[in-house]
Design an enzyme around this catalytic site. Sequence first.
Site, PDB file in Angstrom:
ATOM      1  N   GLU A  16      40.047  36.610  39.188  1.00 45.40           N
ATOM      2  CA  GLU A  16      38.855  37.402  38.865  1.00 45.40           C
ATOM      3  C   GLU A  16      37.876  37.437  40.034  1.00 45.40           C
ATOM      4  O   GLU A  16      37.264  38.466  40.306  1.00 45.40           O
ATOM      5  CB  GLU A  16      38.170  36.866  37.608  1.00 45.40           C
ATOM      6  CG  GLU A  16      38.957  37.081  36.319  1.00 45.40           C
ATOM      7  CD  GLU A  16      39.219  38.556  36.010  1.00 45.40           C
ATOM      8  OE1 GLU A  16      38.527  39.422  36.575  1.00 45.40           O
ATOM      9  OE2 GLU A  16      40.117  38.842  35.214  1.00 45.40           O
ATOM     10  N   TYR A  43      29.978  39.245  34.769  1.00 53.42           N
ATOM     11  CA  TYR A  43      31.328  39.782  34.568  1.00 53.42           C
ATOM     12  C   TYR A  43      32.380  38.677  34.566  1.00 53.42           C
ATOM     13  O   TYR A  43      33.182  38.552  33.634  1.00 53.42           O
ATOM     14  CB  TYR A  43      31.708  40.832  35.627  1.00 53.42           C
ATOM     15  CG  TYR A  43      33.195  41.029  35.646  1.00 53.42           C
ATOM     16  CD1 TYR A  43      33.816  41.753  34.636  1.00 53.42           C
ATOM     17  CD2 TYR A  43      34.005  40.401  36.600  1.00 53.42           C
ATOM     18  CE1 TYR A  43      35.206  41.874  34.577  1.00 53.42           C
ATOM     19  CE2 TYR A  43      35.388  40.513  36.551  1.00 53.42           C
ATOM     20  CZ  TYR A  43      35.980  41.246  35.552  1.00 53.42           C
ATOM     21  OH  TYR A  43      37.338  41.342  35.489  1.00 53.42           O
ATOM     22  N   ASP A  56      32.701  45.563  33.416  1.00 54.33           N
ATOM     23  CA  ASP A  56      32.846  45.841  34.849  1.00 54.33           C
ATOM     24  C   ASP A  56      32.728  47.350  35.040  1.00 54.33           C
ATOM     25  O   ASP A  56      32.380  48.079  34.108  1.00 54.33           O
ATOM     26  CB  ASP A  56      34.192  45.315  35.365  1.00 54.33           C
ATOM     27  CG  ASP A  56      35.346  46.156  34.853  1.00 54.33           C
ATOM     28  OD1 ASP A  56      35.189  46.795  33.793  1.00 54.33           O
ATOM     29  OD2 ASP A  56      36.392  46.204  35.506  1.00 54.33           O
TER      30      ASP A  56
END
Length: 315
Positions: A11, A93, A111
């Site tokens: 991520e 996020y 996002d």
Amino acid sequence: MPDPYHVWLSEVMLQQTTVAAVIPYFEAFTRRWPTVAELAAAEDADVMGAWAGLGYYARARNLLKCARAVAETGGVFPGTEADLAALPGIGPYTAAAVAAIAFGRRAVVVDGNVERVMARIHNVQVPMPDAKPALRDLAETLTPDTRPGDYAQAVMDLGATICSPRSPACGICPWMEGCAARAEGVAAELPRKRPKPAKPVRQGVVYLARRADGALLLETRPDKGLLGGMLGLPGGAWVEGVPEEVPPISAAWRDVDEEVRHTFTHFHLVLRVMVADVAADAVPARGGFVANVAPADLPTVMRKALRVGLDRLFN
DNA sequence: AAGCCGTGGTT
DNA sequence: TAACCAAGGCT
């Protein structure tokens, strides 16, 4: 449930970065540092070198800080959104994504993909970034209690493939029935955004010194700012107008007759490269000589400058 | 809180 | 080809 270390690492790498660009870096990192504890124990220079070329280098610095913080608490990632968000490099996020994907928590993952899908499904005409709070509320309403991680990844995949920014494939979209923007024929125009200001052009000079034994003069840039913490060719500030010339070592510098051009997030750069051969006992004012320079350890703009300089030195 | 911070692929 | 764009976070 997937390994939180892998989810977190991927991520962070995926922040503002395409999947295709991330894959080889993710493979290299997990092979070299299989656990967060091993990453935490790595040398800073090794991690920065391994990240070189991926961009947004503050991510790499924060990655190490985060790994070391997690290692301090037994190498176990916290499982809640709030605790995750308190770690370096983990914002709203990433905290939501890791909580949902790695821990199965219901978290509202927002996002750029999710914002775009929400704007289209509900035909939100408010331009970005003003629309962010409303789009987040819409995402909150749709987020399920079950399999939140799969849901988040599904919406992001939809946004990355079918509900794409430029030319959405509305004809094969699983949500075509309920999409207000498609009904109005305006899907491709959403989300609306204000025009971006033009990028200025900055100029700079970098210096490539080669010692008699073949070692090259490099410097580690300051932790803060552009290319922070990365290895590069020494030189002056990059400015609009006439750049300063500050050779890092006394030598008979010669100008390479080829400019290096590179575009950063907010400016275009034109770089002049100077090269020189220096004596075996030459002492630099800045930086240090490196025996076996791996271009892969340098950020892209410095790889370009290095290649141009080496071409001149060896031809 | 708006500006800073990379890169490579696509149009 | 110049502009746009990507699974954002930090200050």
